[in-house]
Design an enzyme around this catalytic site. Structure first.
Site, short mmCIF file in Angstrom:
data_model
loop_
_atom_site.label_atom_id
_atom_site.label_comp_id
_atom_site.label_asym_id
_atom_site.label_seq_id
_atom_site.Cartn_x
_atom_site.Cartn_y
_atom_site.Cartn_z
CG ASN A 12 -17.76 -8.69 2.75
OD1 ASN A 12 -18.64 -9.10 3.49
ND2 ASN A 12 -18.02 -8.13 1.58
NE ARG A 19 -14.08 -11.68 1.49
CZ ARG A 19 -13.75 -10.50 0.96
NH1 ARG A 19 -12.97 -9.66 1.61
NH2 ARG A 19 -14.20 -10.16 -0.22
CE1 TYR A 24 -9.50 -10.84 -1.08
CE2 TYR A 24 -11.20 -12.45 -0.58
CZ TYR A 24 -10.74 -11.39 -1.34
OH TYR A 24 -11.50 -10.87 -2.36
CG ASN A 73 -8.22 -3.82 1.47
OD1 ASN A 73 -8.96 -3.63 0.50
ND2 ASN A 73 -7.74 -5.01 1.79
CB ALA A 76 -16.61 -4.85 -2.65
CD GLU A 97 -5.79 0.86 -4.74
OE1 GLU A 97 -5.00 1.40 -5.54
OE2 GLU A 97 -6.85 0.31 -5.08
CG HIS A 99 -6.54 -4.01 -3.26
ND1 HIS A 99 -7.84 -3.86 -2.84
CD2 HIS A 99 -6.25 -2.91 -4.00
CE1 HIS A 99 -8.32 -2.72 -3.31
NE2 HIS A 99 -7.37 -2.13 -4.02
NE ARG A 106 -9.66 -12.05 -6.75
CZ ARG A 106 -10.33 -11.75 -5.63
NH1 ARG A 106 -9.89 -10.79 -4.84
NH2 ARG A 106 -11.42 -12.42 -5.31
C1 DQA Z 1 -9.61 -6.85 -1.77
C2 DQA Z 1 -9.86 -7.07 -3.26
C3 DQA Z 1 -11.26 -6.64 -3.63
O1 DQA Z 1 -11.49 -6.86 -5.02
C4 DQA Z 1 -12.30 -7.43 -2.86
O2 DQA Z 1 -13.60 -6.97 -3.14
C5 DQA Z 1 -12.05 -7.44 -1.40
C6 DQA Z 1 -10.66 -7.55 -0.92
C7 DQA Z 1 -8.23 -7.39 -1.34
O3 DQA Z 1 -7.76 -7.01 -0.28
O4 DQA Z 1 -7.65 -8.21 -2.06
O5 DQA Z 1 -12.96 -7.48 -0.60
O6 DQA Z 1 -9.63 -5.46 -1.51
#
Ligand code: DQA
Length: 143
Positions: A12, A19, A24, A73, A76, A97, A99, A106
């Protein structure tokens, strides 16, 4: 030696920009890619996105053989994928990592994280800037 860095994006994230922009942000994945390339002209950046768990695992395995660092990243799959966790554990490249949002603040289902224990660092909640922070850290660690 040119630093080879994989930037891997999970499901996604191809929709970034449209989105849930309140979570985001409004930058597209292309915008993020361009900003990273501009920030690190000395690096060989392989920038990829997939909606498929198996493809993400394949790329982590490829990175282990060919890259110095992985900025990931996993979206999910962060919260669900033991297969990705196992691939990251076996990966010889340094893992960062990223995000955009802060999953820790969340939904309860986002509190499970299969990536963080494999990473040298986790950057969350800084929006698109988090990718650039990870890139800076990766470049420094490789210089
Ligand atoms: C994400 C956070 C994840 O929980 C979520 O499923 C995403 C985006 C972020 O970049 O904040 O798709 O990785």
């Amino acid at each position: 030696m040119t630093k080879r860095i994989f930037v891997l994006n999970g499901p996604n994230l191809n929709l970034l920009g449209t989105r849930e922009p309140e979570i985001y942000g409004t930058q597209s994945l292309k915008d993020i890619e361009q900003a990273m390339r501009a920030a690190a002209p000395d690096c060989d950046i392989a920038f990829r996105q997939t909606n498929s768990e198996g493809e993400l695992v394949d790329w982590v395995q490829e990175a282990s053989q060919t890259a110095h660092a992985v900025i990931l990243n996993a979206a999910a799959y962060t919260h669900t994928s033991v297969a990705l966790h196992d691939a990251l554990k076996a990966c010889q490249a340094r893992i960062y990592e990223v995000h955009l949002s802060n999953p820790a603040a969340r939904d309860p289902f986002r509190q499970t994280n299969y990536v963080a224990t494999c990473a040298s660092a986790s950057i969350a909640g800084l929006g698109a800037r988090g990718y650039l922070v990870a890139l800076e850290a990766a470049r420094e660690s490789l210089s």
